[in-house]
Each structure stands twice: as C-alpha cells, then as structure tokens.
Design a protein around this motif. Structure first.
Motif, PDB file in Angstrom:
ATOM      1  N   LYS A 110       0.742  -1.316   0.179  1.00 50.71           N
ATOM      2  CA  LYS A 110       0.084   0.163  -0.055  1.00 50.71           C
ATOM      3  C   LYS A 110       1.021   1.546  -0.205  1.00 50.71           C
ATOM      4  O   LYS A 110       1.854   1.509   0.788  1.00 50.71           O
ATOM      5  CB  LYS A 110      -1.072  -0.006   1.127  1.00 50.71           C
ATOM      6  CG  LYS A 110      -1.949   1.166   1.412  1.00 50.71           C
ATOM      7  CD  LYS A 110      -2.920   1.003   2.309  1.00 50.71           C
ATOM      8  CE  LYS A 110      -3.837   2.223   2.366  1.00 50.71           C
ATOM      9  NZ  LYS A 110      -4.855   2.082   3.554  1.00 50.71           N
ATOM     10  N   GLY A 111       0.489   2.259  -1.049  1.00 53.03           N
ATOM     11  CA  GLY A 111       1.252   3.414  -0.946  1.00 53.03           C
ATOM     12  C   GLY A 111       2.703   3.326  -1.770  1.00 53.03           C
ATOM     13  O   GLY A 111       3.348   4.104  -1.855  1.00 53.03           O
ATOM     14  N   ASN A 112       2.903   2.102  -2.160  1.00 53.87           N
ATOM     15  CA  ASN A 112       4.384   1.847  -2.874  1.00 53.87           C
ATOM     16  C   ASN A 112       3.897   1.648  -4.448  1.00 53.87           C
ATOM     17  O   ASN A 112       4.598   0.517  -5.018  1.00 53.87           O
ATOM     18  CB  ASN A 112       4.953   0.770  -2.337  1.00 53.87           C
ATOM     19  CG  ASN A 112       5.651   1.240  -0.899  1.00 53.87           C
ATOM     20  OD1 ASN A 112       6.173   2.344  -0.683  1.00 53.87           O
ATOM     21  ND2 ASN A 112       5.351   0.232   0.172  1.00 53.87           N
ATOM     22  N   TYR A 113       2.996   2.216  -5.038  1.00 52.96           N
ATOM     23  CA  TYR A 113       2.625   2.003  -6.395  1.00 52.96           C
ATOM     24  C   TYR A 113       3.436   2.290  -7.293  1.00 52.96           C
ATOM     25  O   TYR A 113       3.637   1.824  -8.678  1.00 52.96           O
ATOM     26  CB  TYR A 113       1.445   2.554  -6.527  1.00 52.96           C
ATOM     27  CG  TYR A 113       0.146   2.381  -5.493  1.00 52.96           C
ATOM     28  CD1 TYR A 113      -0.228   0.728  -5.422  1.00 52.96           C
ATOM     29  CD2 TYR A 113      -0.375   3.257  -4.833  1.00 52.96           C
ATOM     30  CE1 TYR A 113      -1.375   0.727  -4.240  1.00 52.96           C
ATOM     31  CE2 TYR A 113      -1.417   2.914  -3.966  1.00 52.96           C
ATOM     32  CZ  TYR A 113      -1.936   1.628  -3.755  1.00 52.96           C
ATOM     33  OH  TYR A 113      -2.713   1.185  -2.805  1.00 52.96           O
ATOM     34  N   ARG A 114       4.647   3.066  -7.093  1.00 54.74           N
ATOM     35  CA  ARG A 114       5.572   3.201  -7.872  1.00 54.74           C
ATOM     36  C   ARG A 114       6.249   1.975  -8.214  1.00 54.74           C
ATOM     37  O   ARG A 114       7.356   1.904  -9.276  1.00 54.74           O
ATOM     38  CB  ARG A 114       6.722   4.249  -7.330  1.00 54.74           C
ATOM     39  CG  ARG A 114       7.249   3.960  -6.077  1.00 54.74           C
ATOM     40  CD  ARG A 114       8.209   4.792  -5.466  1.00 54.74           C
ATOM     41  NE  ARG A 114       9.052   4.655  -4.533  1.00 54.74           N
ATOM     42  CZ  ARG A 114       8.484   4.623  -3.049  1.00 54.74           C
ATOM     43  NH1 ARG A 114       7.090   4.828  -2.931  1.00 54.74           N
ATOM     44  NH2 ARG A 114       9.263   4.111  -2.072  1.00 54.74           N
ATOM     45  N   HIS A 115       6.215   1.027  -7.302  1.00 54.91           N
ATOM     46  CA  HIS A 115       7.041  -0.369  -7.373  1.00 54.91           C
ATOM     47  C   HIS A 115       6.289  -0.975  -8.576  1.00 54.91           C
ATOM     48  O   HIS A 115       6.799  -2.476  -8.595  1.00 54.91           O
ATOM     49  CB  HIS A 115       7.379  -0.996  -6.301  1.00 54.91           C
ATOM     50  CG  HIS A 115       8.111  -0.105  -5.346  1.00 54.91           C
ATOM     51  ND1 HIS A 115       7.977  -0.300  -3.923  1.00 54.91           N
ATOM     52  CD2 HIS A 115       9.166   0.844  -5.591  1.00 54.91           C
ATOM     53  CE1 HIS A 115       9.071   0.441  -3.376  1.00 54.91           C
ATOM     54  NE2 HIS A 115       9.731   1.095  -4.332  1.00 54.91           N
ATOM     55  N   LEU A 116       5.231  -0.911  -8.976  1.00 58.64           N
ATOM     56  CA  LEU A 116       4.445  -1.696  -9.945  1.00 58.64           C
ATOM     57  C   LEU A 116       5.088  -2.102 -10.939  1.00 58.64           C
ATOM     58  O   LEU A 116       4.951  -3.067 -11.762  1.00 58.64           O
ATOM     59  CB  LEU A 116       3.045  -0.742 -10.486  1.00 58.64           C
ATOM     60  CG  LEU A 116       1.893  -1.153  -9.519  1.00 58.64           C
ATOM     61  CD1 LEU A 116       0.907   0.105 -10.073  1.00 58.64           C
ATOM     62  CD2 LEU A 116       1.439  -2.324  -9.589  1.00 58.64           C
ATOM     63  N   PHE A 117       6.146  -1.477 -11.561  1.00 58.53           N
ATOM     64  CA  PHE A 117       7.087  -1.617 -12.499  1.00 58.53           C
ATOM     65  C   PHE A 117       7.900  -3.120 -12.227  1.00 58.53           C
ATOM     66  O   PHE A 117       7.833  -3.912 -13.083  1.00 58.53           O
ATOM     67  CB  PHE A 117       8.249  -0.878 -12.379  1.00 58.53           C
ATOM     68  CG  PHE A 117       9.511  -1.100 -13.696  1.00 58.53           C
ATOM     69  CD1 PHE A 117       8.876  -1.175 -14.953  1.00 58.53           C
ATOM     70  CD2 PHE A 117      10.623  -1.443 -13.295  1.00 58.53           C
ATOM     71  CE1 PHE A 117       9.951  -1.497 -16.074  1.00 58.53           C
ATOM     72  CE2 PHE A 117      11.589  -1.791 -14.201  1.00 58.53           C
ATOM     73  CZ  PHE A 117      11.258  -1.760 -15.499  1.00 58.53           C
ATOM     74  N   VAL A 120       5.439  -5.938 -13.478  1.00 57.89           N
ATOM     75  CA  VAL A 120       5.362  -6.080 -14.856  1.00 57.89           C
ATOM     76  C   VAL A 120       6.887  -6.830 -15.293  1.00 57.89           C
ATOM     77  O   VAL A 120       6.609  -7.770 -16.017  1.00 57.89           O
ATOM     78  CB  VAL A 120       5.714  -4.807 -15.728  1.00 57.89           C
ATOM     79  CG1 VAL A 120       5.982  -4.930 -17.281  1.00 57.89           C
ATOM     80  CG2 VAL A 120       4.406  -3.775 -15.374  1.00 57.89           C
ATOM     81  N   ILE A 121       7.893  -6.629 -14.630  1.00 66.64           N
ATOM     82  CA  ILE A 121       9.039  -7.328 -14.722  1.00 66.64           C
ATOM     83  C   ILE A 121       8.948  -8.720 -14.538  1.00 66.64           C
ATOM     84  O   ILE A 121       9.123  -9.679 -15.130  1.00 66.64           O
ATOM     85  CB  ILE A 121      10.075  -7.049 -13.909  1.00 66.64           C
ATOM     86  CG1 ILE A 121      10.816  -5.543 -14.308  1.00 66.64           C
ATOM     87  CG2 ILE A 121      11.301  -7.956 -13.868  1.00 66.64           C
ATOM     88  CD1 ILE A 121      11.754  -4.967 -13.400  1.00 66.64           C
ATOM     89  N   GLY A 122       8.077  -9.177 -13.403  1.00 69.14           N
ATOM     90  CA  GLY A 122       7.793 -10.624 -13.037  1.00 69.14           C
ATOM     91  C   GLY A 122       6.799 -11.220 -14.081  1.00 69.14           C
ATOM     92  O   GLY A 122       7.211 -12.468 -14.409  1.00 69.14           O
ATOM     93  N   VAL A 123       5.850 -10.417 -14.580  1.00 62.14           N
ATOM     94  CA  VAL A 123       5.121 -11.036 -15.622  1.00 62.14           C
ATOM     95  C   VAL A 123       5.942 -11.440 -16.812  1.00 62.14           C
ATOM     96  O   VAL A 123       5.671 -12.547 -17.494  1.00 62.14           O
ATOM     97  CB  VAL A 123       3.765 -10.274 -16.253  1.00 62.14           C
ATOM     98  CG1 VAL A 123       3.129 -10.697 -17.017  1.00 62.14           C
ATOM     99  CG2 VAL A 123       3.095  -9.984 -14.761  1.00 62.14           C
ATOM    100  N   LEU A 236       7.024  -7.994  -7.555  1.00 67.64           N
ATOM    101  CA  LEU A 236       7.810  -9.161  -8.321  1.00 67.64           C
ATOM    102  C   LEU A 236       7.100 -10.459  -8.350  1.00 67.64           C
ATOM    103  O   LEU A 236       6.892 -11.113  -9.514  1.00 67.64           O
ATOM    104  CB  LEU A 236       9.237  -8.962  -8.139  1.00 67.64           C
ATOM    105  CG  LEU A 236      10.061 -10.135  -9.135  1.00 67.64           C
ATOM    106  CD1 LEU A 236      10.173  -9.348 -10.496  1.00 67.64           C
ATOM    107  CD2 LEU A 236      11.412 -10.143  -8.433  1.00 67.64           C
ATOM    108  N   ILE A 237       6.941 -10.876  -6.962  1.00 64.95           N
ATOM    109  CA  ILE A 237       6.310 -12.288  -6.829  1.00 64.95           C
ATOM    110  C   ILE A 237       4.918 -12.368  -7.410  1.00 64.95           C
ATOM    111  O   ILE A 237       4.587 -13.327  -8.143  1.00 64.95           O
ATOM    112  CB  ILE A 237       6.191 -12.515  -5.380  1.00 64.95           C
ATOM    113  CG1 ILE A 237       7.791 -12.734  -4.918  1.00 64.95           C
ATOM    114  CG2 ILE A 237       5.423 -13.917  -4.949  1.00 64.95           C
ATOM    115  CD1 ILE A 237       7.795 -13.127  -3.631  1.00 64.95           C
TER     116      ILE A 237
END
Length: 292
Positions: A110-117, A120-123, A236-237
């Motif tokens: 929560k609040g760390n949505y900048r890590h959504l990248f 994408v890397i995980g997918v 990532l997971i």
C-alpha cells in the motif's frame, strides 16, 4: 510435524509438473519467509539457528520426498492423460490465490505503487521463459553410458538454474528443465532409481550438486531482498504468479507427446472451481499452522 509434512508434500506436487512452482505453494501456505530463512541459516554460523533450520527442513523434506515419489510413479501419467483438467485446476488455484496474497501483504504494498514496475518485470520474466522452445520427446540420454564431462556440466548448470526457479514463486523449475531438454530425462532417472536401477545415479548426483550450489548462491540474495526491498519483491512475486497463468496455458505443449495449448474448448470449469476450493483449503492449513 504433520503440518510441515503436508507443506512439503504440496510443494513436491507443484515442483513435479511444469507451470507451477513449489515456491508459490510455500507462499500460499504462509511459510515462504521461514523456508528461505531456514535455507540461509543452514549455511550460517549460528549453531542454534542452524539446528532449528535443519529440523524444520527435514520435516518439509519428508513430505517433499513422498510427494515427489508419488508424482514420479503415479501422478506423471495422470498429468499426461488429464492435462487440461489439471491445468484448469492450477489456473483456479493461482488466480484465486493472488487476491489473498495482496490482502496479506496489504501493508507492504500500500502506498508503494511506484513499484508496480516490478510486477511488470515479474510477468514478463515468466512469459519469456515459457515462450522458449522446450525440447519435447525423449530429450537427452543421461544414463551412465552416455555421461561425459560436457553433459555433466550441462546437467550441473541446469540444476543450479532450476532450483533458483523452484524457490521463487511463479517460476516453475520443471519448466526450466523442459527448456534445457532435461525434464523427461530427470523424471525418467528418478523413476529408474525408485526401481533400483543405479545406472542413473551418477547423473542425479551431479544434478543434486547443481541444486545445492544454486541454493548456496541464490538464497542469501532472496532473503536480503525480502528484508530490505520487500515491497518490490512482493510486486515481483505477484507479477510472476500472474505470468504463471500463461505458463499453465501453454503447459500441454511441453508434454513428452506435445498437445495443443489450453483453450476455452478444453478448459474445465469444474476443475477450475476445484482449484479455487483448494485455495480455501490451503488458507485453512495456513491458519492451523499459525495457531500452532
């Protein structure tokens, strides 16, 4: 003892088939961090922690060995004959588990949505691995008569990479072996050993040494990353688990006798629902484990 036996057994069932990782099951059952910590403590200097880690991993290993033996002797043929039903079940298992993991790690992400990248890397990571052309058919001959330095090195490196995949949720070590053309040979070797044919023992020893080397190299990095960069790792997971949905879809193409990918016509809604129900069962096991 019983709880950890069941955990190991479930991990082995996942590890034995392409598309699903034993690390995913460990994450679903809520003991992934303890599993990684225990593997790390075995190589540490703290004798007390090392002893506790060995006891914990021995309990997990008991269930894992029984589960893997059952998969090799019995379930392998079941997967071959009913791959679409099994694939549908795994789709339900993974798809319904993702929201639960997001809920459990809510404070972390929560609040760390900048890590959504990292999601994408995980997918992308899992999809790219799944798109690599695995070797179908009998693959590489790995009996004692065909073993040489080159093949031994190849098996050793494959073992290192496969175990790295197995301990990460979302990436299947079995899929990695398929990419290397060693899934059928390694499964066949295990079958032969279980039937007391020691001709295949050398290659399994080499593979095992590769596995141990891979654990020694990767576990500390995973543990450190989960501690210092947990938000990024959780994203990532989750991404790798989302990517595993694609890996499961193309799973039938990686069988010894390749079959078409899973489609709407071959998809089984009944087994999909069974997968969803299994998620609830796994959650219940997790709650029991936490109570104990």
């Amino acid at each position: 003892m019983i709880m950890n036996f069941i955990r190991g057994f479930c991990m082995a069932l996942a590890d034995s088939v392409p598309g699903v990782s034993g690390g995913t099951i460990a994450f679903l059952l809520g003991f992934y961090d303890k599993f990684i910590d225990s593997l790390d403590h075995i190589m540490g200097k703290d004798k007390k922690k090392r002893k506790e880690a060995i006891l914990f991993l021995c309990k997990i290993a008991g269930g894992w060995i029984i589960g893997m033996a059952g998969s090799v002797l019995v379930l392998a043929s079941l997967f071959e004959k009913h791959i679409y039903q099994i694939s549908s079940m795994f789709l339900g298992l993974i798809l319904f588990s993702i929201p639960l993991i997001i809920s459990e790690e809510k404070k972390t992400i929560k609040g760390n949505y900048r890590h959504l990248f990292f999601l994408v890397i995980g997918v992308a990571l899992v999809v790219v691995i799944s798109c690599l052309n695995p070797v179908a058919g009998e693959g590489i001959s790995v009996d004692a008569g065909s073993l040489n330095i080159g093949l031994g090195a190849y098996v050793f490196i494959a073992g290192m990479i496969a175990i790295c995949a197995m301990v990460l949720p979302g990436i299947s070590g079995s899929t990695i072996l398929l990419v290397f053309g060693l899934y059928i040979p390694i499964i066949t070797s295990l079958k032969e050993i279980l039937h007391l044919n020691m001709e295949y023992l050398p290659v399994l020893i080499i593979f095992g040494l590769g596995v141990l080397t891979g654990i020694a190299l990767v576990i500390r990095a995973i543990k450190t990353s989960l501690k210092k960069y947990r938000s990024q790792m959780i994203y990532l997971i989750i991404g790798m688990m989302i990517g595993s949905l694609y890996a499961i879809k193309v799973g039938p193409t990686t069988l010894e006798a390749p079959r078409d990918q899973l489609t709407l016509s071959t998809f089984s809604i009944v087994f999909f629902i069974i997968g969803a129900i299994l998620v609830l069962g796994l959650q219940k096991l997790q709650m029991v484990g936490e109570e104990k």
